[in-house]
Design an enzyme around this catalytic site. Structure first.
Site, PDB file in Angstrom:
ATOM      1  N   ASP A 117       5.618   8.490  13.582  1.00 46.26           N
ATOM      2  CA  ASP A 117       6.110   7.728  14.737  1.00 46.26           C
ATOM      3  C   ASP A 117       7.628   7.512  14.725  1.00 46.26           C
ATOM      4  O   ASP A 117       8.344   8.000  15.603  1.00 46.26           O
ATOM      5  CB  ASP A 117       5.330   6.418  14.919  1.00 46.26           C
ATOM      6  CG  ASP A 117       5.156   5.602  13.651  1.00 46.26           C
ATOM      7  OD1 ASP A 117       5.736   5.977  12.605  1.00 46.26           O
ATOM      8  OD2 ASP A 117       4.447   4.576  13.691  1.00 46.26           O
TER       9      ASP A 117
ATOM     10  N   ASP B  65       1.005   5.402   0.698  1.00 47.13           N
ATOM     11  CA  ASP B  65       0.397   6.545   1.366  1.00 47.13           C
ATOM     12  C   ASP B  65       0.974   7.825   0.790  1.00 47.13           C
ATOM     13  O   ASP B  65       2.177   7.913   0.535  1.00 47.13           O
ATOM     14  CB  ASP B  65       0.678   6.500   2.871  1.00 47.13           C
ATOM     15  CG  ASP B  65       0.052   5.277   3.531  1.00 47.13           C
ATOM     16  OD1 ASP B  65      -1.128   5.012   3.241  1.00 47.13           O
ATOM     17  OD2 ASP B  65       0.746   4.583   4.283  1.00 47.13           O
TER      18      ASP B  65
ATOM     19  N   ASP C 260       0.832  -1.199   0.000  1.00 42.97           N
ATOM     20  CA  ASP C 260       0.000   0.000   0.000  1.00 42.97           C
ATOM     21  C   ASP C 260       0.875   1.261   0.000  1.00 42.97           C
ATOM     22  O   ASP C 260       1.986   1.269   0.512  1.00 42.97           O
ATOM     23  CB  ASP C 260      -0.995   0.002   1.171  1.00 42.97           C
ATOM     24  CG  ASP C 260      -0.300  -0.149   2.505  1.00 42.97           C
ATOM     25  OD1 ASP C 260      -0.055  -1.299   2.888  1.00 42.97           O
ATOM     26  OD2 ASP C 260       0.008   0.873   3.149  1.00 42.97           O
TER      27      ASP C 260
HETATM   28  P1  ATP Z   1       3.179  -1.105   6.927  1.00 39.07           P
HETATM   29  O1  ATP Z   1       2.446  -0.526   5.761  1.00 39.07           O
HETATM   30  O2  ATP Z   1       4.327  -1.951   6.623  1.00 39.07           O
HETATM   31  O3  ATP Z   1       2.249  -1.707   7.897  1.00 39.07           O
HETATM   32  P2  ATP Z   1       3.559   1.632   7.645  1.00 39.07           P
HETATM   33  O4  ATP Z   1       4.653   2.314   8.385  1.00 39.07           O
HETATM   34  O5  ATP Z   1       3.314   2.059   6.238  1.00 39.07           O
HETATM   35  O6  ATP Z   1       3.863   0.092   7.732  1.00 39.07           O
HETATM   36  P3  ATP Z   1       0.870   2.465   8.069  1.00 39.07           P
HETATM   37  O7  ATP Z   1      -0.081   2.080   9.130  1.00 39.07           O
HETATM   38  O8  ATP Z   1       0.558   2.161   6.664  1.00 39.07           O
HETATM   39  O9  ATP Z   1       2.241   1.786   8.469  1.00 39.07           O
HETATM   40  O10 ATP Z   1       1.142   4.018   8.272  1.00 39.07           O
HETATM   41  C1  ATP Z   1       1.719   4.839   7.277  1.00 39.07           C
HETATM   42  C2  ATP Z   1       2.561   5.924   7.922  1.00 39.07           C
HETATM   43  O11 ATP Z   1       1.750   6.754   8.751  1.00 39.07           O
HETATM   44  C3  ATP Z   1       3.661   5.433   8.826  1.00 39.07           C
HETATM   45  O12 ATP Z   1       4.810   5.081   8.123  1.00 39.07           O
HETATM   46  C4  ATP Z   1       3.881   6.617   9.729  1.00 39.07           C
HETATM   47  O13 ATP Z   1       4.618   7.640   9.092  1.00 39.07           O
HETATM   48  C5  ATP Z   1       2.485   7.142   9.917  1.00 39.07           C
HETATM   49  N1  ATP Z   1       1.823   6.527  11.096  1.00 39.07           N
HETATM   50  C6  ATP Z   1       1.057   5.411  11.105  1.00 39.07           C
HETATM   51  N2  ATP Z   1       0.627   5.152  12.340  1.00 39.07           N
HETATM   52  C7  ATP Z   1       1.091   6.128  13.124  1.00 39.07           C
HETATM   53  C8  ATP Z   1       0.983   6.425  14.513  1.00 39.07           C
HETATM   54  N3  ATP Z   1       0.275   5.648  15.318  1.00 39.07           N
HETATM   55  N4  ATP Z   1       1.617   7.523  14.978  1.00 39.07           N
HETATM   56  C9  ATP Z   1       2.335   8.321  14.161  1.00 39.07           C
HETATM   57  N5  ATP Z   1       2.481   8.094  12.859  1.00 39.07           N
HETATM   58  C10 ATP Z   1       1.887   7.012  12.336  1.00 39.07           C
HETATM   59 MG    MG Z   2       1.718   1.472   4.950  1.00 37.36          MG
END
Ligand code: ATP
Ligand code: MG
Length: 448
Positions: free
Chosen positions: A128, A52, A50
Site C-alpha cells: 500500500d 511479517d 508482529d
Molecule cells: P501495523 O502492524 O502497525 O498494524 P503494518 O503496516 O505492519 O502495520 P499489517 O496489516 O501488519 O500492517 O500489514 C503488513 C504489510 O502488508 C504492510 O506493511 C503492507 O506492506 C502490506 N499490506 C497490508 N495491508 C495491505 C493492503 N490492504 N494493501 C496493500 N498492502 C497491504
Molecule cells: Mg504488521
C-alpha cells in the site's frame, strides 16, 4: 539497496520466531525478507509486535520447511508459522498478473483474490504505502527500497504506491490504513493520498464488516485511539465507519459528547500503554453514546417508557453499526449493559445502590459515568457520589443511605426523584426500571 553499515535495523530487535523463519527459508535456498510494518517501525526505532516475512517460497514450500505451520486464507493465501504464542506471517511475493490469468480476480476494480506469485520488485508495487514496502534481506542484512520508502520515512510522509484512485478502488480499507498509520506514526498523509477520501470514502460500504472490525480494533485499541479518532474526523472518513457517531457529533453544540469521546479514548490509550486490560465494549459504548442517548430521548418524549426506549434505541444503533463493523455479540451485549446501567446511577435506595455495586458490569458502567461529567453539573456530582460510596464499608454505606434524601451528596433532584419513584417500583417486582411517573413527564433525569 542500503547495506547493513548504513541503517539501524539490528537482529537484536527481531523476534526469535521471525529470525528462525528467515534463516530457515534462507538455508533451504529461498529468498527471505522481513517486510512491512516491522521494517518500518524498526527503522523508526520502535519495537514491532508482529513480524511479517516475504519470500519466493510458495505457501506449500513454507509448510514443507516448518512443522509448526498452518496455511490460511483463500483470497490471500498465507502461511502462519507458530512459535508458542508468536505467529510469524509468511507471504509469497505477489506478482502483477494479467487479469483473468492465474488466481487474481477483481470485481468492479476491487481485489477479491490475489494469489499470483511474482518477483520481489512486483511484490513491492502491490503493497500500500511506500514506507510499508521496505525489505530487510536476511542474506546480507541490507534494506531494499524499490519505491522511495526511505525518503518518505525521513520526511514522515505516507504516499500510496501507484495511482491513488485505483489503489483505493482495489481495496477501500487502505483509506483507513492511511488514517491509522498517520495517527500511529504521527506522519502526514500526502495530499495525493488523502484527496480521494471525499470521493471514495463511501466505498468502505463494500468492505467486509469482519475486516472493518479488525481495522477498528487496530485504530482504537492499540494505544493511539484518540489520534486515530481525530484523523478519521479530519479526513472525513469517520462517517463511513461510525455513521451514528458522526451524526451525533454534528449535533453536539456544546462539545459535551466530544469531550466524553476524547476522554474515553484517552483513558483507553493510557490503559493500553500501561499494559492494563481494555474491552472493545467500552469503546463502542463511548463512540455510540451520543446517538443512543438522543434516540432514547426522542422516544421518551413521544411517550415510550424509559427502559423500553433505551432498549429500542440500543437495538437500532447496533443494527446500523453492525451492518458496517461486525461487532461480535459478546461485546455488543456488554456495551448495552454499560448503557443500561446509566439511569440506575440516579437511584439512591439502599437495595438498588447495593445491587448496582454488585453488578458484574459495575466497573465499566461506573467508568462510563465518570466520562459523562461534562454533560452537566448534576452528572459530575453523581460521579463524585458514586466515587465516594465505594470508599465506604457496607455498614457506613447503609447508614449513609438511611439518611434523609436531601442529606445525600448527590443532591436534590437526583435523590428526590429516585426516592419518589421508589414505592411504585417496589410493587412491581421483576419489572426493573418500568415504574416511572408519567405525570412528571420525561425529565432529563429519567432519560439520563
Ligand atoms: P501495523 O502492524 O502497525 O498494524 P503494518 O503496516 O505492519 O502495520 P499489517 O496489516 O501488519 O500492517 O500489514 C503488513 C504489510 O502488508 C504492510 O506493511 C503492507 O506492506 C502490506 N499490506 C497490508 N495491508 C495491505 C493492503 N490492504 N494493501 C496493500 N498492502 C497491504
Ligand atoms: Mg504488521
Amino acid at each position: 539497496m542500503i547495506p547493513r553499515a548504513q541503517h539501524n535495523v539490528s537482529r537484536k530487535h527481531i523476534s526469535r520466531g521471525a529470525l528462525r523463519v528467515l534463516y530457515g527459508l534462507h538455508e533451504h535456498g529461498f529468498r527471505a525478507c522481513l517486510v512491512g510494518g516491522a521494517v518500518r517501525d524498526l527503522l523508526l526505532g520502535g519495537h514491532p509486535k508482529d513480524f511479517d516475512v516475504a519470500t519466493n517460497a510458495t505457501p506449500e514450500e513454507v509448510k514443507h520447511i516448518f512443522r509448526n505451520c498452518r496455511l490460511i486464507g483463500r483470497r490471500f493465501r498465507l502461511a502462519h508459522v507458530l512459535f508458542g504464542p508468536e505467529v510469524v506471517e509468511v507471504a509469497t511475493f505477489r506478482g502483477a498478473g494479467v487479469e483473468g490469468e492465474g488466481d487474481r480476480h477483481l470485481v468492479e476494480g476491487r481485489i477479491v483474490r490475489d494469489n499470483v506469485w511474482g518477483s520481489i520488485e512486483e511484490d513491492a508495487l502491490r503493497r500500500d504505502f511506500r514506507v510499508n514496502a521496505l525489505y530487510y534481506d536476511i542474506a546480507d542484512y541490507s534494506i531494499i527500497d524499490f519505491v522511495g520508502g526511505m525518503s518518505d520515512l525521513e520526511q514522515r510522509k505516507l504516499h500510496l504506491i501507484g495511482d491513488p484512485e485505483q489503489r483505493y478502488r482495489e481495496d477501500p480499507v487502505r483509506m483507513l490504513r492511511a488514517a491509522r498509520l498517520a495517527a500511529k506514526l504521527q506522519f502526514t498523509i500526502d495530499p495525493s493520498a488523502s484527496e480521494p477520501f471525499a470521493r471514495l470514502g463511501h466505498l468502505l460500504g463494500d468492505a467486509s464488516p469482519a475486516r472493518l472490525f479488525d481495522e477498528t480494533m487496530k485504530l482504537f485499541m492499540t494505544g493511539h485511539g484518540l489520534a486515530s479518532f481525530r484523523k478519521l474526523e479530519d479526513s472525513g472518513l469517520l462517517k463511513h465507519l461510525f455513521a451514528g457517531t458522526a451524526r451525533a457529533l454534528a449535533r453536539d453544540e456544546h462539545g459535551a459528547l466530544r469531550s466524553l469521546i476524547e476522554a474515553g479514548l484517552a483513558g483507553t490509550d493510557a490503559r493500553v500503554v500501561q499494559g492494563k486490560p481494555v474491552t472493545p465494549a467500552f469503546l463502542f459504548a463511548v463512540l455510540l453514546w451520543g446517538e443512543v442517548y438522543s434516540l432514547a430521548r426522542g422516544m421518551q418524549s413521544e411517550g415510550v417508557e424509559r427502559a423500553l426506549a433505551w432498549q429500542r434505541a440500543a437495538h437500532q444503533v447496533m443494527a446500523e453499526q453492525t451492518a458496517r463493523v461486525a461487532i461480535p455479540r459478546r461485546f455488543s451485549y456488554a456495551m448495552e449493559e454499560i448503557w443500561a446501567q446509566q439511569p440506575r446511577f440516579a437511584e439512591r435506595s439502599k437495595k438498588r445502590v447495593f445491587r448496582l455495586l454488585a453488578h458484574p458490569r459495575f466497573r465499566a458502567a461506573y467508568d462510563f459515568l465518570l466520562l459523562r461529567a461534562a454533560e452537566s453539573e448534576e452528572m459530575r456530582e453523581r460521579g463524585e457520589w458514586w466515587t465516594r460510596v465505594q470508599t465506604l464499608s457496607p455498614e457506613e454505606l447503609s447508614v449513609e443511605l438511611s439518611k434523609p434524601v436531601s442529606a445525600n451528596a448527590a443532591g436534590s433532584a437526583t435523590g428526590g426523584e429516585a426516592a419518589a419513584a421508589l414505592p411504585k417500583r417496589r410493587r412491581r417486582r421483576g419489572g426493573r426500571g418500568r415504574g416511572k411517573s408519567k405525570a412528571a413527564g420525561p425529565s432529563s433525569e429519567e432519560m439520563s
